[in-house]
Design a protein around this motif. Structure first.
Motif, PDB file in Angstrom:
ATOM      1  N   PHE A   1      28.055 104.497   1.755  1.00 25.05           N
ATOM      2  CA  PHE A   1      27.860 103.016   1.535  1.00 25.05           C
ATOM      3  C   PHE A   1      28.576 102.269   2.377  1.00 25.05           C
ATOM      4  N   GLU A   2      29.895 102.663   1.914  1.00 25.63           N
ATOM      5  CA  GLU A   2      31.485 101.671   2.917  1.00 25.63           C
ATOM      6  C   GLU A   2      30.877 101.886   4.026  1.00 25.63           C
ATOM      7  N   HIS A   3      30.712 102.885   4.590  1.00 25.43           N
ATOM      8  CA  HIS A   3      30.415 103.174   5.739  1.00 25.43           C
ATOM      9  C   HIS A   3      29.741 102.148   6.171  1.00 25.43           C
ATOM     10  N   ILE A   4      28.000 101.651   5.704  1.00 21.21           N
ATOM     11  CA  ILE A   4      27.261 100.540   5.732  1.00 21.21           C
ATOM     12  C   ILE A   4      27.747  98.973   6.427  1.00 21.21           C
ATOM     13  N   GLU A   5      28.616  99.146   5.134  1.00 22.46           N
ATOM     14  CA  GLU A   5      29.181  97.427   4.357  1.00 22.46           C
ATOM     15  C   GLU A   5      30.577  97.455   5.601  1.00 22.46           C
ATOM     16  N   LYS A   6      30.992  98.437   6.057  1.00 21.16           N
ATOM     17  CA  LYS A   6      32.212  98.111   6.978  1.00 21.16           C
ATOM     18  C   LYS A   6      31.600  97.677   8.196  1.00 21.16           C
ATOM     19  N   ASN A   7      30.509  98.441   8.333  1.00 21.68           N
ATOM     20  CA  ASN A   7      29.720  97.920   9.628  1.00 21.68           C
ATOM     21  C   ASN A   7      28.538  97.192   9.740  1.00 21.68           C
ATOM     22  N   LYS A   8      28.090  96.409   8.639  1.00 20.21           N
ATOM     23  CA  LYS A   8      27.022  95.394   8.225  1.00 20.21           C
ATOM     24  C   LYS A   8      26.332  94.565   9.557  1.00 20.21           C
ATOM     25  N   LYS A   9      27.240  94.271  10.371  1.00 17.40           N
ATOM     26  CA  LYS A   9      25.765  93.486  11.653  1.00 17.40           C
ATOM     27  C   LYS A   9      25.763  93.771  12.296  1.00 17.40           C
ATOM     28  N   LEU A  10      25.738  96.161  12.697  1.00 20.54           N
ATOM     29  CA  LEU A  10      25.763  96.609  13.477  1.00 20.54           C
ATOM     30  C   LEU A  10      24.813  96.856  12.309  1.00 20.54           C
ATOM     31  N   PHE A  11      24.231  97.714  11.392  1.00 21.75           N
ATOM     32  CA  PHE A  11      23.041  98.312  10.514  1.00 21.75           C
ATOM     33  C   PHE A  11      22.389  96.945  10.265  1.00 21.75           C
ATOM     34  N   LYS A  12      23.055  95.761  10.348  1.00 16.32           N
ATOM     35  CA  LYS A  12      21.587  94.291  10.574  1.00 16.32           C
ATOM     36  C   LYS A  12      21.003  94.515  12.152  1.00 16.32           C
ATOM     37  N   ALA A  13      21.410  94.228  12.876  1.00 24.16           N
ATOM     38  CA  ALA A  13      20.915  94.480  14.468  1.00 24.16           C
ATOM     39  C   ALA A  13      19.828  94.888  14.160  1.00 24.16           C
ATOM     40  N   LEU A  14      20.358  96.334  13.639  1.00 27.68           N
ATOM     41  CA  LEU A  14      19.439  97.464  14.291  1.00 27.68           C
ATOM     42  C   LEU A  14      18.200  97.411  13.249  1.00 27.68           C
ATOM     43  N   ASP A  15      18.572  96.731  12.051  1.00 29.57           N
ATOM     44  CA  ASP A  15      17.394  96.081  11.274  1.00 29.57           C
ATOM     45  C   ASP A  15      16.085  95.954  11.831  1.00 29.57           C
ATOM     46  N   LEU A  16      16.364  94.594  12.165  1.00 31.37           N
ATOM     47  CA  LEU A  16      15.508  93.566  13.410  1.00 31.37           C
ATOM     48  C   LEU A  16      14.930  94.345  14.430  1.00 31.37           C
ATOM     49  N   ILE A  17      14.834  95.760  14.960  1.00 29.77           N
ATOM     50  CA  ILE A  17      14.649  95.528  16.130  1.00 29.77           C
ATOM     51  C   ILE A  17      13.544  96.407  16.537  1.00 29.77           C
ATOM     52  N   ARG A  18      12.203  96.412  16.583  1.00 30.52           N
ATOM     53  CA  ARG A  18      11.258  97.225  16.390  1.00 30.52           C
ATOM     54  C   ARG A  18      10.694  97.724  17.115  1.00 30.52           C
ATOM     55  N   LYS A  19      12.309  99.145  17.502  1.00 32.49           N
ATOM     56  CA  LYS A  19      11.915 100.266  18.534  1.00 32.49           C
ATOM     57  C   LYS A  19      11.508 101.583  18.027  1.00 32.49           C
ATOM     58  N   ASN A  20      10.188 102.650  18.516  1.00 34.48           N
ATOM     59  CA  ASN A  20      10.143 103.812  17.996  1.00 34.48           C
ATOM     60  C   ASN A  20      10.577 104.718  18.787  1.00 34.48           C
ATOM     61  N   PRO A  21      11.692 105.484  17.950  1.00 35.80           N
ATOM     62  CA  PRO A  21      11.770 105.481  16.343  1.00 35.80           C
ATOM     63  C   PRO A  21      12.787 104.646  15.926  1.00 35.80           C
ATOM     64  N   ASP A  22      13.001 103.804  15.111  1.00 29.19           N
ATOM     65  CA  ASP A  22      13.669 102.744  14.706  1.00 29.19           C
ATOM     66  C   ASP A  22      15.226 103.354  14.022  1.00 29.19           C
ATOM     67  N   LEU A  23      15.132 102.558  13.146  1.00 29.86           N
ATOM     68  CA  LEU A  23      17.208 102.762  12.409  1.00 29.86           C
ATOM     69  C   LEU A  23      16.291 103.834  11.145  1.00 29.86           C
ATOM     70  N   TYR A  24      15.247 103.583  11.017  1.00 29.08           N
ATOM     71  CA  TYR A  24      14.889 104.341   9.605  1.00 29.08           C
ATOM     72  C   TYR A  24      14.539 105.895   9.543  1.00 29.08           C
ATOM     73  N   ASN A  25      13.838 105.475  10.741  1.00 34.21           N
ATOM     74  CA  ASN A  25      13.345 106.736  11.799  1.00 34.21           C
ATOM     75  C   ASN A  25      14.490 107.958  11.207  1.00 34.21           C
ATOM     76  N   ARG A  26      15.233 107.196  12.765  1.00 37.17           N
ATOM     77  CA  ARG A  26      15.965 107.636  13.072  1.00 37.17           C
ATOM     78  C   ARG A  26      17.056 108.281  11.757  1.00 37.17           C
ATOM     79  N   LEU A  27      17.506 107.425  11.043  1.00 36.48           N
ATOM     80  CA  LEU A  27      18.277 108.282   9.508  1.00 36.48           C
ATOM     81  C   LEU A  27      17.632 108.839   9.269  1.00 36.48           C
TER      82      LEU A  27
END
Length: 207
Positions: free
Chosen positions: A103-129
């Protein structure tokens, strides 16, 4: 000595250039809510570089996007593995260090994760995680279980449940624009693993 200093300066300059290009791309994704319409020219203008500088580091926009995914996924992988270096076992009692670090890593990189969350690409952020978690918990870390259930649980099914539960919490937090602190989210995820549901109640609706 002079050659070493010169080499270090070049390395720092390269790192700053790459960081600037990444940050420019992240900000443009957040502004456009996608990557499709963003051009390399816009990325370089925002980063205050020319197109030639871009092509020194990346083949194209997709190559840069993959670098962003790598930053996000590899950072989480390192956070998960850090507490296990040099020891054989971590006792899961209360909030474990790896949960906090995720959670600290995500919080430190909020903009990165928010940007990747917006991308509709296969595999998306959550598939990769999901793939990262699956690889991690089948090849590097294994849960030790003590079940009070009358049913014997299959490890792969148990693992799938744990991974998707964790992903669901991470996805909720990102999509809610990080409206809770990383500490609070760590405590919440920990409590979900230890909380036992004892009943379900029908909620009557009025129409």
């Amino acid at each position: 000595m002079i050659l070493l200093e010169s080499s270090n300066r070049q390395i720092r300059k390269k790192q700053l250039t790459i960081e600037s290009l990444k940050n420019a791309f992240i900000n443009l994704i957040l502004e456009n809510n996608s990557v499709e319409l963003i051009t390399i020219g816009e990325i370089t203008n925002r980063a205050d570089f020319n197109r030639g500088t871009f092509y020194i580091h990346y083949k194209d926009k997709i190559d840069l996007l993959e670098a962003l995914y790598q930053d996000a996924i590899e950072g989480l992988h390192q956070a998960l593995m850090l507490p296990y270096k040099g020891i054989d076992k971590v006792i899961l009692n209360g909030v474990v260090p790896s949960t906090t670090l995720i959670f600290e890593h995500i919080e430190k990189n909020k903009k990165l994760f928010k940007a990747l969350d917006l991308i509709r690409k296969n595999p998306d952020l959550y598939n990769r995680l999901e793939q990262m978690f699956w690889n991690l918990f089948t090849t590097e870390i294994q849960f030790e279980r003590e079940s009070e259930s009358e049913f014997e649980t299959e490890y792969e099914i148990f693992l799938s449940y744990q991974i998707h539960a964790t992903l669901g919490v991470l996805k909720f937090w990102i999509k809610k624009d990080f409206n809770y602190s990383s500490k609070f989210m760590s405590e919440q995820l920990t409590s979900f693993y230890s909380e036992k549901v004892i009943a379900m109640h029908y909620k009557e609706h009025t129409f």
